[in-house]
Scaffold this motif. Structure first.
Motif, short mmCIF file in Angstrom:
data_model
loop_
_atom_site.label_atom_id
_atom_site.label_comp_id
_atom_site.label_asym_id
_atom_site.label_seq_id
_atom_site.Cartn_x
_atom_site.Cartn_y
_atom_site.Cartn_z
N SER A 89 34.15 12.30 -7.02
CA SER A 89 32.68 11.83 -6.79
C SER A 89 32.83 10.67 -5.89
O SER A 89 32.29 10.84 -4.67
CB SER A 89 32.26 11.14 -8.05
N LEU A 90 33.79 9.82 -5.78
CA LEU A 90 33.98 8.78 -4.93
C LEU A 90 34.43 9.12 -3.50
O LEU A 90 33.96 8.83 -2.48
CB LEU A 90 34.77 7.50 -5.42
N LEU A 91 35.38 10.25 -3.55
CA LEU A 91 35.94 10.70 -2.25
C LEU A 91 34.91 11.30 -1.65
O LEU A 91 34.71 11.14 -0.25
CB LEU A 91 37.27 11.42 -2.60
N GLY A 179 30.70 4.04 2.86
CA GLY A 179 31.45 5.30 2.86
C GLY A 179 33.13 4.80 2.78
O GLY A 179 33.60 5.47 1.74
N ALA A 180 33.42 3.86 3.57
CA ALA A 180 34.85 3.44 3.47
C ALA A 180 35.19 2.95 2.24
O ALA A 180 36.24 3.29 1.72
CB ALA A 180 35.18 2.77 4.67
N SER A 181 34.38 1.96 1.84
CA SER A 181 34.71 1.57 0.28
C SER A 181 34.85 2.51 -0.71
O SER A 181 35.67 2.21 -1.70
CB SER A 181 33.83 0.25 0.12
N CYS A 182 34.25 3.40 -0.86
CA CYS A 182 34.19 4.56 -1.87
C CYS A 182 35.52 5.15 -1.89
O CYS A 182 36.21 5.27 -2.54
CB CYS A 182 32.94 5.59 -1.79
N ILE A 183 35.85 5.43 -0.41
CA ILE A 183 37.22 6.33 -0.19
C ILE A 183 38.53 5.31 -0.62
O ILE A 183 39.42 5.89 -1.41
CB ILE A 183 37.18 6.70 1.16
N ILE A 184 38.36 3.98 -0.04
CA ILE A 184 39.69 2.99 -0.18
C ILE A 184 39.80 2.89 -1.69
O ILE A 184 40.64 3.11 -2.23
CB ILE A 184 39.26 1.86 0.25
N SER A 185 38.55 2.66 -2.65
CA SER A 185 38.47 2.40 -4.13
C SER A 185 39.25 3.31 -4.76
O SER A 185 39.90 3.35 -5.49
CB SER A 185 37.27 1.86 -4.60
N ILE A 186 38.88 4.55 -4.46
CA ILE A 186 39.28 5.75 -5.25
C ILE A 186 40.82 6.02 -5.04
O ILE A 186 41.66 6.72 -5.95
CB ILE A 186 38.24 7.04 -5.13
N LEU A 187 41.18 6.06 -3.76
CA LEU A 187 42.49 6.18 -3.54
C LEU A 187 43.55 5.14 -4.20
O LEU A 187 44.45 5.71 -4.79
CB LEU A 187 42.65 6.07 -2.03
N ILE A 188 43.00 3.81 -4.45
CA ILE A 188 43.55 2.89 -5.19
C ILE A 188 43.68 3.44 -6.31
O ILE A 188 45.00 3.31 -7.16
CB ILE A 188 43.07 1.69 -5.04
N PHE A 189 42.60 4.09 -7.06
CA PHE A 189 42.60 4.35 -8.44
C PHE A 189 43.85 5.56 -8.73
O PHE A 189 44.32 5.50 -9.68
CB PHE A 189 41.23 4.86 -9.01
N ALA A 190 43.69 6.52 -7.61
CA ALA A 190 44.34 7.80 -8.00
C ALA A 190 45.85 7.41 -8.07
O ALA A 190 46.84 7.94 -8.67
CB ALA A 190 44.26 8.69 -6.92
N LEU A 191 46.29 6.49 -7.05
CA LEU A 191 47.74 5.93 -6.69
C LEU A 191 48.35 5.06 -8.26
O LEU A 191 49.54 5.21 -8.56
CB LEU A 191 48.03 4.98 -5.68
N LEU A 192 47.59 4.20 -8.65
CA LEU A 192 47.80 3.32 -9.68
C LEU A 192 47.51 3.80 -11.27
O LEU A 192 48.23 3.22 -12.04
CB LEU A 192 47.19 2.01 -9.44
N VAL A 193 46.54 4.68 -11.49
CA VAL A 193 46.30 4.89 -12.87
C VAL A 193 46.60 6.32 -12.97
O VAL A 193 46.33 7.39 -12.12
CB VAL A 193 44.86 4.68 -13.23
N LYS A 194 47.33 6.45 -14.23
CA LYS A 194 47.65 8.00 -14.37
C LYS A 194 46.62 8.49 -15.39
O LYS A 194 45.75 7.88 -16.18
CB LYS A 194 48.73 7.95 -15.17
N GLU A 195 46.48 10.02 -15.39
CA GLU A 195 45.11 10.49 -15.71
C GLU A 195 45.72 10.46 -17.66
O GLU A 195 46.72 10.75 -17.96
CB GLU A 195 45.01 11.94 -15.61
N LYS A 196 44.46 10.12 -18.57
CA LYS A 196 44.53 10.07 -19.98
C LYS A 196 43.81 11.13 -20.38
O LYS A 196 42.58 11.24 -20.16
CB LYS A 196 44.27 8.57 -20.59
N LYS A 197 44.57 11.98 -21.06
CA LYS A 197 43.65 13.33 -21.41
C LYS A 197 42.44 12.98 -22.57
O LYS A 197 41.62 13.72 -22.28
CB LYS A 197 44.70 14.48 -22.07
N LYS A 198 42.90 12.32 -23.21
CA LYS A 198 41.92 12.15 -24.31
C LYS A 198 41.45 10.84 -24.61
O LYS A 198 42.28 9.85 -24.55
CB LYS A 198 42.44 12.67 -25.74
#
Length: 404
Positions: A89-91, A179-198
């Motif tokens: 969504s954010l990217l 637009g740039a803030s959306c891309i930067i923020s979600i890249l930080i999220f993807a790098l620092l937070v692992k997916e939690k399945k449940k």
């Protein structure tokens, strides 16, 4: 005394997981960059020379896309997980926001805003579900509040900076930064937070929380959605008709409008978390808090009828800020508390859709009332709708007590 108050303020921020703090950080970056929304109606009216009716229709497309996106985001969060939805969504919406500045026709902007908002608002229910997954059960309302704090701190910085950017390089710069803030923020999220399945959201300790087979059969939740929709409808005047009112009635600049928005954000930064912590510690009924919040939002429009003094804009902003602080954190928490395990996405989708529907009707209703009857008629209508929302919350409170 001052030291004790400061310690309590700091203590209200303790106990959150690392993931919640990262979610808060990316929300702040994203919201600080969201400078388009407060000035969108002015951009359409003054830069592209759209009529009031055309501005209203673009906002209708904006809100319609938001509604579809909210439902899709919630549904897909339950199916494939909130993590993938948030990143997509954010990217994608970041890239689309940069490109939308090149669309200037009325029809083109209606289609573009509709498409962008479908993708952009898939993020919101997914983000709410992520809070349920990463926050400890006892901290959920405060986690919602912390993320809202980041939203408002972002808005405190964003509009004032946005006003300066408009005066410096024009409206086009807003689309680049958003637009740039959306891309930067979600890249930080993807790098620092692992997916939690449940989502571990299984606790239903409060008496308001009643597990039902389907969200469509949860009658109290639908009454709650109606109240949330009406409150959001009048609250969104803050981003649509009020900036125009500032310029046309009081002749104040974009920068001064931005400062008023920043005042709202700063009040929330300093007061919301301690207020929520205090009310939770005192175990005040959530619906009672939501009711008072709605009343203050309603009051903020009635005071605008005293239109011969520019200072009334500050008083109105104080009232709407108090209403926002009391209503929205506890509304988020109440909505999540109704959701059975595995249905969090659907519940939060409908909750966010009530806000999206408010986007559809708020701008169009406000613009039509202003063009036909003037600003004061609009404030009377909005204030009265706020009182109607109060009545629905009183009715909901009785339903919940009866179910108990």
């Amino acid at each position: 005394m001052l030291q004790k108050a400061f310690k309590r303020y700091i203590d209200s921020f303790r106990g959150f997981t690392k993931e919640i703090w990262i979610l808060t950080l990316i929300t702040f970056i994203n919201r600080a960059g969201t400078m388009v929304l407060p000035f969108l109606s002015k951009y359409l009216k003054e830069d592209l020379h759209f009529t009031y009716s055309q501005v209203g229709w673009v906002m209708v497309c904006f809100g319609s896309g938001s509604m579809i996106g909210s439902w899709l985001g919630g549904k897909l969060s339950d199916k494939i997980g909130f993590y993938k939805i948030m990143i997509f969504s954010l990217l994608t919406s970041g890239l689309l926001l940069i490109s939308v500045q090149f669309v200037t026709s009325f029809e083109g902007l209606c289609i573009a805003m509709f498409g962008i908002m479908i993708i952009a608002d898939m993020f919101r229910p997914a983000m709410y579900v992520s809070l349920g997954a990463y926050a400890k059960p006892e901290n959920r309302t405060r986690a919602f509040t912390l993320v809202r704090l980041a939203v408002n701190l972002g808005f405190a910085a964003g509009p004032a900076l946005g006003g300066l950017i408009i005066m410096g390089i024009g409206y086009k710069g807003l689309f680049w930064i958003d637009g740039a803030s959306c891309i930067i923020s979600i890249l930080i999220f993807a790098l620092l937070v692992k997916e939690k399945k449940k989502s571990p959201y299984e606790d239903h300790k409060n008496f308001e929380e009643k597990i039902v087979k389907s969200v469509f059969r949860d009658a109290p939740f639908w009454v709650f959605l109606f109240g949330s929709y009406v409150t959001a409808l009048i609250f969104f005047q803050l981003f649509t008709t009020l900036p125009l009112y500032h310029a046309e009635w009081y002749h104040i600049t974009e920068f001064q409008t931005g400062l008023l928005m920043s005042f709202n954000g700063l009040l929330i930064f300093f007061l919301e978390m301690p207020t929520v912590t205090f009310l939770e510690r005192k175990k005040v009924n959530r619906l009672k808090i939501i009711l008072w919040g709605t009343f203050f939002v309603s009051l903020s429009f009635f005071v605008l009828l005293f239109d011969n003094w520019v200072g009334i804009l500050v008083i109105s902003m104080v009232f709407i800020t108090i209403g926002e602080m009391l209503n929205f954190p506890f509304s988020n928490s109440f909505a999540m508390s109704r959701a059975p395990k595995g249905h969090e996405g659907r519940y939060m989708a409908l909750f966010t859709m009530s806000f999206s529907l408010a986007h559809v009707t708020s701008a169009k209703l406000g613009m039509e009332i202003i063009s036909r009857f003037g600003y004061n008629a609009n404030w009377i209508v909005m204030g009265t709708l706020g009182l109607l929302s109060c009545a629905s919350i009183i009715y909901l409170k009785r339903m919940v007590l009866k179910n108990k």
